[in-house]
Write a protein that holds these residues in place. Structure first.
Motif, PDB file in Angstrom:
ATOM      1  N   PRO A   1       0.979   4.830 -18.539  1.00  0.00           N
ATOM      2  CA  PRO A   1      -0.031   3.985 -17.871  1.00  0.00           C
ATOM      3  C   PRO A   1      -0.157   4.304 -16.375  1.00  0.00           C
ATOM      4  CG  PRO A   1       1.479   2.656 -19.181  1.00  0.00           C
ATOM      5  CD  PRO A   1       2.054   4.039 -19.143  1.00  0.00           C
ATOM      6  N   ARG A   2      -1.214   3.813 -15.756  1.00  0.00           N
ATOM      7  CA  ARG A   2      -1.438   4.008 -14.319  1.00  0.00           C
ATOM      8  C   ARG A   2      -0.213   3.522 -13.544  1.00  0.00           C
ATOM      9  NH1 ARG A   2      -5.545   7.543 -13.554  1.00  0.00           N
ATOM     10  NH2 ARG A   2      -7.588   6.701 -14.117  1.00  0.00           N
ATOM     11  N   SER A   3       0.272   4.332 -12.593  1.00  0.00           N
ATOM     12  CA  SER A   3       1.475   3.998 -11.839  1.00  0.00           C
ATOM     13  C   SER A   3       1.161   3.092 -10.646  1.00  0.00           C
ATOM     14  CB  SER A   3       2.138   5.278 -11.338  1.00  0.00           C
ATOM     15  OG  SER A   3       1.217   5.992 -10.530  1.00  0.00           O
TER      16      SER A   3
ATOM     17  N   ILE B   1       0.852  -1.192   0.000  1.00  0.00           N
ATOM     18  CA  ILE B   1       0.000   0.000   0.000  1.00  0.00           C
ATOM     19  C   ILE B   1       0.887   1.241   0.000  1.00  0.00           C
ATOM     20  CG2 ILE B   1      -1.744   1.300   1.271  1.00  0.00           C
ATOM     21  CD1 ILE B   1      -2.943  -1.264   2.191  1.00  0.00           C
ATOM     22  N   LEU B   2       0.648   2.123  -0.966  1.00  0.00           N
ATOM     23  CA  LEU B   2       1.444   3.350  -1.062  1.00  0.00           C
ATOM     24  C   LEU B   2       0.782   4.465  -0.272  1.00  0.00           C
ATOM     25  CD1 LEU B   2       2.135   3.192  -4.904  1.00  0.00           C
ATOM     26  CD2 LEU B   2       3.759   2.688  -3.075  1.00  0.00           C
ATOM     27  N   SER B   3      -0.550   4.454  -0.291  1.00  0.00           N
ATOM     28  CA  SER B   3      -1.250   5.535   0.412  1.00  0.00           C
ATOM     29  C   SER B   3      -2.734   5.207   0.544  1.00  0.00           C
ATOM     30  CB  SER B   3      -0.998   6.814  -0.395  1.00  0.00           C
ATOM     31  OG  SER B   3      -2.104   7.585  -0.526  1.00  0.00           O
TER      32      SER B   3
ATOM     33  N   LEU C   1      -1.640  11.322 -12.316  1.00  0.00           N
ATOM     34  CA  LEU C   1      -0.324  11.156 -12.959  1.00  0.00           C
ATOM     35  C   LEU C   1      -0.436  10.738 -14.418  1.00  0.00           C
ATOM     36  CD1 LEU C   1       2.012   9.470 -10.296  1.00  0.00           C
ATOM     37  CD2 LEU C   1       1.771  11.875 -10.905  1.00  0.00           C
ATOM     38  N   SER C   2      -1.217   9.691 -14.683  1.00  0.00           N
ATOM     39  CA  SER C   2      -1.281   9.179 -16.061  1.00  0.00           C
ATOM     40  C   SER C   2      -1.976  10.179 -16.990  1.00  0.00           C
ATOM     41  CB  SER C   2      -1.981   7.819 -16.091  1.00  0.00           C
ATOM     42  OG  SER C   2      -3.231   7.916 -15.479  1.00  0.00           O
ATOM     43  N   LEU C   3      -2.830  11.039 -16.439  1.00  0.00           N
ATOM     44  CA  LEU C   3      -3.476  12.054 -17.283  1.00  0.00           C
ATOM     45  C   LEU C   3      -2.476  13.155 -17.624  1.00  0.00           C
ATOM     46  CD1 LEU C   3      -6.908  12.342 -15.422  1.00  0.00           C
ATOM     47  CD2 LEU C   3      -6.201  10.740 -17.197  1.00  0.00           C
TER      48      LEU C   3
HETATM   49  P1  CMP Z   1      -2.076   7.424 -11.815  1.00  0.00           P
HETATM   50  O1  CMP Z   1      -0.694   6.966 -12.137  1.00  0.00           O
HETATM   51  O2  CMP Z   1      -2.886   8.007 -12.896  1.00  0.00           O
HETATM   52  O3  CMP Z   1      -2.876   6.192 -11.189  1.00  0.00           O
HETATM   53  C1  CMP Z   1      -2.436   5.693  -9.916  1.00  0.00           C
HETATM   54  C2  CMP Z   1      -2.505   6.852  -8.952  1.00  0.00           C
HETATM   55  O4  CMP Z   1      -2.067   6.540  -7.661  1.00  0.00           O
HETATM   56  C3  CMP Z   1      -1.521   7.950  -9.409  1.00  0.00           C
HETATM   57  O5  CMP Z   1      -2.005   8.492 -10.620  1.00  0.00           O
HETATM   58  C4  CMP Z   1      -1.499   8.813  -8.193  1.00  0.00           C
HETATM   59  O6  CMP Z   1      -2.652   9.617  -8.104  1.00  0.00           O
HETATM   60  C5  CMP Z   1      -1.562   7.755  -7.096  1.00  0.00           C
HETATM   61  N1  CMP Z   1      -0.197   7.409  -6.597  1.00  0.00           N
HETATM   62  C6  CMP Z   1       0.803   6.795  -7.259  1.00  0.00           C
HETATM   63  N2  CMP Z   1       1.896   6.655  -6.470  1.00  0.00           N
HETATM   64  C7  CMP Z   1       1.581   7.196  -5.286  1.00  0.00           C
HETATM   65  C8  CMP Z   1       2.283   7.352  -4.038  1.00  0.00           C
HETATM   66  N3  CMP Z   1       3.550   6.933  -3.880  1.00  0.00           N
HETATM   67  N4  CMP Z   1       1.645   7.979  -3.031  1.00  0.00           N
HETATM   68  C9  CMP Z   1       0.364   8.406  -3.175  1.00  0.00           C
HETATM   69  N5  CMP Z   1      -0.355   8.276  -4.312  1.00  0.00           N
HETATM   70  C10 CMP Z   1       0.240   7.677  -5.356  1.00  0.00           C
END
Ligand code: CMP
Length: 216
Positions: A84-86, A64-66, A77-79
């Motif tokens: 791609p989605r991170s 879990i990142l957050s 981020l991806s927008l």
């Molecule tokens: P996106 O990459 O579009 O889709 C996954 C989303 O998760 C990303 O945008 C961010 O909004 C969120 N995200 C990615 N990495 C982190 C992180 N380390 N901490 C908090 N939110 C994150």
């Protein structure tokens, strides 16, 4: 949507413009909103409930990142970078989300500097948070990481009464161990130890943490 910090500075006409391009959507607990590596097309803000943002290892284990709660946003981020989605996103509780599609989101950033600044502040906050996670993983032992994660959950999701904080259990033990980056057995050992010392009390729906005892 006035309660969403990103939109707090907007006047009525601007809020009207944001409302016109956004859709309110409700999701049941446990819904995967999107998965890592998919093409991203929607930006989300949490109006109620909470969403976990996580990444998955090669053998299926999750980190879990957050946790995003009401007022917070994700999926930008991806927008912004077209990649791609991170990470993946899944609702932890029944949620009401505000969704804005990619093109509308970018138009919003171009026309409202305050919203762009809000996104930059959010990204700065996340980078600091990620640096902290790197520090914790490099320099802290597993027990200290568990205790730090419990304190983070208390500060973010807890209700305070004196030195006692009650934290609703929206995460299960697997998820808390993913948050702290420890094995579940380590988490359970630390929890048992804190229970014996009367620092932590567990019940089925929440746990109570005595911050004064924890610090002493
Ligand atoms: P996106 O990459 O579009 O889709 C996954 C989303 O998760 C990303 O945008 C961010 O909004 C969120 N995200 C990615 N990495 C982190 C992180 N380390 N901490 C908090 N939110 C994150």
């Amino acid at each position: 949507i006035r309660q969403v910090p990103l939109f707090a500075q907007l006047n009525d006409a601007q809020l009207e413009a944001v409302t016109a391009i956004s859709t309110k959507r409700s999701f049941k607990a446990g819904t995967v909103l999107f998965s890592e590596k998919e093409i991203g097309s929607v930006f989300y803000m949490v109006l109620s409930g909470s969403v976990k943002i996580y990444t998955t290892g090669s053998t299926g284990e999750e980190k879990i990142l957050s946790i995003c709660k009401a007022g917070e946003s994700f999926g930008e981020l991806s927008l912004i970078d077209g990649k791609p989605r991170s990470a993946s996103a899944q609702t932890l509780e029944d949620c009401m989300l505000l969704a804005i599609t990619g093109q509308s989101f970018l138009d919003l950033l171009r026309t409202h500097f305050d919203i762009s600044l809000g996104i930059m502040q959010e990204l700065s906050h996340r980078l600091r948070d990620t640096n902290q996670q790197v520090y914790d993983l490099t320099f802290l032992d597993a027990r200290t990481r568990v205790i730090k994660s419990l304190i983070t959950m208390a500060n973010k999701h807890g209700l305070r009464n004196g030195s006692i904080i009650t934290i609703k259990l929206v995460l299960n033990f697997d998820e808390i161990s993913q948050l702290a980056s420890v094995q579940k057995t380590t988490l359970m050992q630390v929890i048992r130890d804190l229970e014996e010392k009367k620092i932590l009390t567990l019940s089925p729906s929440d746990f109570k943490l005595d911050l004064a005892k924890l610090r002493s």
